[in-house]
Design a protein around this motif. Structure first.
Motif, PDB file in Angstrom:
ATOM      1  N   GLY A 168       0.784  -1.231   0.000  1.00 59.36           N
ATOM      2  CA  GLY A 168       0.000   0.000   0.000  1.00 59.36           C
ATOM      3  C   GLY A 168       0.816   1.281   0.000  1.00 59.36           C
ATOM      4  N   LYS A 169       2.156   1.149  -0.083  1.00 55.80           N
ATOM      5  CA  LYS A 169       3.009   2.356  -0.095  1.00 55.80           C
ATOM      6  C   LYS A 169       3.966   2.296  -1.282  1.00 55.80           C
ATOM      7  N   PRO A 170       4.438   3.470  -1.729  1.00 55.85           N
ATOM      8  CA  PRO A 170       5.435   3.455  -2.803  1.00 55.85           C
ATOM      9  C   PRO A 170       6.612   2.560  -2.408  1.00 55.85           C
ATOM     10  N   LEU A 171       7.102   1.798  -3.353  1.00 50.70           N
ATOM     11  CA  LEU A 171       8.178   0.852  -3.106  1.00 50.70           C
ATOM     12  C   LEU A 171       9.422   1.571  -2.561  1.00 50.70           C
ATOM     13  N   GLU A 172       9.929   1.102  -1.420  1.00 51.96           N
ATOM     14  CA  GLU A 172      11.112   1.712  -0.806  1.00 51.96           C
ATOM     15  C   GLU A 172      12.320   1.580  -1.747  1.00 51.96           C
ATOM     16  N   PRO A 173      13.220   2.583  -1.735  1.00 53.43           N
ATOM     17  CA  PRO A 173      14.400   2.485  -2.612  1.00 53.43           C
ATOM     18  C   PRO A 173      15.183   1.176  -2.424  1.00 53.43           C
ATOM     19  N   GLU A 174      15.369   0.729  -1.190  1.00 50.74           N
ATOM     20  CA  GLU A 174      16.178  -0.501  -1.027  1.00 50.74           C
ATOM     21  C   GLU A 174      15.485  -1.740  -1.569  1.00 50.74           C
ATOM     22  N   HIS A 175      14.172  -1.680  -1.730  1.00 49.58           N
ATOM     23  CA  HIS A 175      13.446  -2.796  -2.330  1.00 49.58           C
ATOM     24  C   HIS A 175      13.205  -2.598  -3.834  1.00 49.58           C
ATOM     25  N   GLY A 176      13.827  -1.562  -4.406  1.00 48.87           N
ATOM     26  CA  GLY A 176      13.762  -1.427  -5.863  1.00 48.87           C
ATOM     27  C   GLY A 176      13.021  -0.224  -6.384  1.00 48.87           C
ATOM     28  N   GLY A 177      12.570   0.660  -5.485  1.00 47.99           N
ATOM     29  CA  GLY A 177      11.858   1.852  -5.925  1.00 47.99           C
ATOM     30  C   GLY A 177      12.749   2.774  -6.754  1.00 47.99           C
TER      31      GLY A 177
END
Ligand SMILES: Nc1nc2c(c(=O)[nH]1)N[C@H]1C(S)=C(S)[C@@H](COP(=O)(O)O)O[C@H]1N2
Ligand SMILES: [Mo]
Length: 199
Positions: free
Chosen positions: A138-147
């Motif tokens: 439900g949230k924008p993908l975190e940078p460490e997970h590939g955002g």
């Protein structure tokens, strides 16, 4: 005498997992290098054929495409599996149908900002099997997970789900990507435990 400082407790999976996997409730980060800092404004996604035709989407164009809500299990080659993860993204089918004049091939190389790559059969990412995902839980993908956005191919080990996805390049034959060159399996099907060369 051997003393163990810490023994992690693994909880029981509510459902059977693919062979050799254990149930993980957290979301481990696994990156071969530093996290590239890409803003949505800088991000673009491309599909490239062997004739040099390229289709590009800016973030705004990409966000205007039909979006899917996905609930799926994910399986890492390091043996953790996470169940019922929730994502939002654009299916590869939609991107291919919007792409126009491209010449399709049997294989693709997914490539990322920062240099990562991974090979996939076109059959492994079409007909509802893969997405370019930009939302997790439900949230924008975190940078460490590939955002801002990553590939999501739940039916393959998670190394095939390239983070910081930049594009897909068609290939007439199956060439190895980053981890595949280092000994990971070309296909990587968790059901058949295709972890490494020779599996
Ligand atoms: N660009 C890029 N994508 C990548 C990786 C990476 O190092 N770089 N690691 C892969 C591996 S080995 C795994 S298990 C998953 C981990 O995703 P996570 O960090 O969101 O758990 O991303 C895959 N995608
Ligand atoms: Mo991995």
């Amino acid at each position: 005498m051997i003393t163990r400082g810490f023994t992690s407790q693994r909880s029981k999976s509510p459902r059977p997992l693919p062979p050799g996997q254990y149930y993980e409730e957290g979301f481990p980060v696994l990156s071969a290098g530093p996290t590239p800092k890409i803003t949505p404004e800088q991000w673009e996604f491309t599909l490239e054929d062997r004739q040099g035709q390229v289709t590009r989407w800016s973030w705004t164009e990409f966000m205007s495409l039909p979006q899917d809500d996905i609930k799926t299990d994910i399986h890492c080659v390091d043996k953790w599996s996470k169940l019922d993860t929730r994502w939002k993204g654009v299916s590869i089918d939609v991107l291919l149908s919007e792409a126009g004049e491209l010449q399709l091939e049997d294989y693709v190389m997914a490539f990322s900002y920062g240099g990562y790559s991974t090979n996939l059969a076109l059959d492994d990412i079409t007909e509802g099997k893969a997405w370019v995902a930009w939302e997790f839980g439900g949230k924008p993908l975190e940078p460490e997970h590939g955002g801002p956005a990553r590939l999501l191919v739940p039916q393959r080990y998670f190394w095939k789900s390239a983070k910081w996805l930049k594009g897909l390049r068609f290939m007439s034959d199956d060439q190895p990507g980053f981890w595949e060159q280092a000994g990971y399996h070309m296909r990587g099907d968790p059901k058949s435990e295709e972890r490494y060369w020779g599996d």
